[in-house]
Structure formats: structure tokens, C-alpha cells
Design an enzyme around this catalytic site. Structure first.
Site, PDB file in Angstrom:
ATOM      1  N   LYS A 154      21.537  38.625  32.792  1.00 38.83           N
ATOM      2  CA  LYS A 154      22.959  39.207  32.914  1.00 38.83           C
ATOM      3  C   LYS A 154      23.757  38.757  31.661  1.00 38.83           C
ATOM      4  O   LYS A 154      24.181  39.452  31.014  1.00 38.83           O
ATOM      5  CB  LYS A 154      23.352  38.822  34.237  1.00 38.83           C
ATOM      6  CG  LYS A 154      24.971  39.220  34.361  1.00 38.83           C
ATOM      7  CD  LYS A 154      25.571  38.710  35.396  1.00 38.83           C
ATOM      8  CE  LYS A 154      26.025  37.189  35.310  1.00 38.83           C
ATOM      9  NZ  LYS A 154      26.823  36.536  36.094  1.00 38.83           N
TER      10      LYS A 154
ATOM     11  N   CYS B 249      46.701  50.079  42.366  1.00 33.53           N
ATOM     12  CA  CYS B 249      46.259  51.163  42.772  1.00 33.53           C
ATOM     13  C   CYS B 249      47.546  51.927  43.241  1.00 33.53           C
ATOM     14  O   CYS B 249      47.814  53.220  42.875  1.00 33.53           O
ATOM     15  CB  CYS B 249      45.578  51.436  44.168  1.00 33.53           C
ATOM     16  SG  CYS B 249      44.011  50.903  43.856  1.00 33.53           S
TER      17      CYS B 249
END
Length: 130
Positions: A15, A93
């Protein structure tokens, strides 16, 4: 797949090697998948995997290679906020240009919108956009 960084530095995992390779050398020989990305991509049904490594392999199997570099920039921070900074994510959001869709996405990713809105005193804000 193993990038050249991982091959030359035994203590660097896949990663981190893919992420460093991308940032430092502007190349992408693979996708660096963290735990957050692994969970999200399974929640979205983009992959069906048990480990981040399996997630990486499946993503690389269908995601066009020219998108590999940008996927970490887009999804790592997003996943951390959805899973660890819930108040911040809910506020983003609600303030977005498509709040209903944004709330639907984070709900798909496991955020209990109603419960967290109540917890952070954002119930009226969430109700106003639903």
C-alpha cells in the site's frame, strides 16, 4: 504486483509503496488500498473481497490504469471521514450541491445518518435536505 520501491526496501508494504511511488515519482504500477477503501469498495459492491490485497487486485482488474493514481487521492480521505469523522462528513453532505445523494452514498458506506445526525445535533439540517 510489486513496485520497485517495495522490491528495494524490504520494510515498505505494498500500500505505502504504491502511494509513495505515485506521489514521489508520478507513476502508478498499482493501487494502494487501505482498510477504509477495502470496506467502502465492498460496501459499494465494486469488489467482493476479504482483504485489502484482494480488493487491490480486483480493482486493478477492472479500473482503467489511467485512474489508478487518482483513486487514492479521492478515496483515502473520504473513507477516513466517513468512518472516523462522522460529524464533519454529515456537515459536508448537507452543504454539498447534491445533499440527498451525498447522504445516500455515506449511508451505503455504513454511516447511520439518522443516529449520527441526532448525536451531533444535525437532525434539522439532515431533514431539510431529505
Amino acid at each position: 504486483a510489486m513496485c520497485f520501491l517495495q522490491a528495494s526496501l524490504f520494510f515498505v508494504g505494498a500500500k505505502m509503496a504504491f502511494i509513495v511511488e505515485n506521489i514521489a515519482f508520478d507513476t502508478a504500477s498499482g493501487i494502494g488500498v487501505d482498510t477504509h477503501m477495502h470496506r467502502m469498495f465492498n460496501d459499494l459492491k465494486w469488489v467482493t473481497s476479504k482483504t485489502p490485497e484482494q480488493t487491490r487486485e480486483q480493482l486493478e482488474g477492472w479500473l482503467p490504469r489511467d485512474k489508478w493514481a487518482s483513486i487514492n487521492y479521492i478515496w483515502v480521505g473520504f473513507g477516513q471521514e466517513v468512518q472516523q469523522q462522522k460529524e464533519k462528513m454529515l456537515k459536508k453532505c448537507v452543504a454539498s450541491s447534491s445533499p440527498r445523494e451525498a447522504l445516500g452514498l455515506v449511508k451505503k458506506l455504513g454511516l447511520d445518518v439518522q443516529k449520527e445526525a441526532k448525536r451531533f445535533g444535525l437532525e434539522d439540517d439532515v431533514k431539510s435536505v431529505m
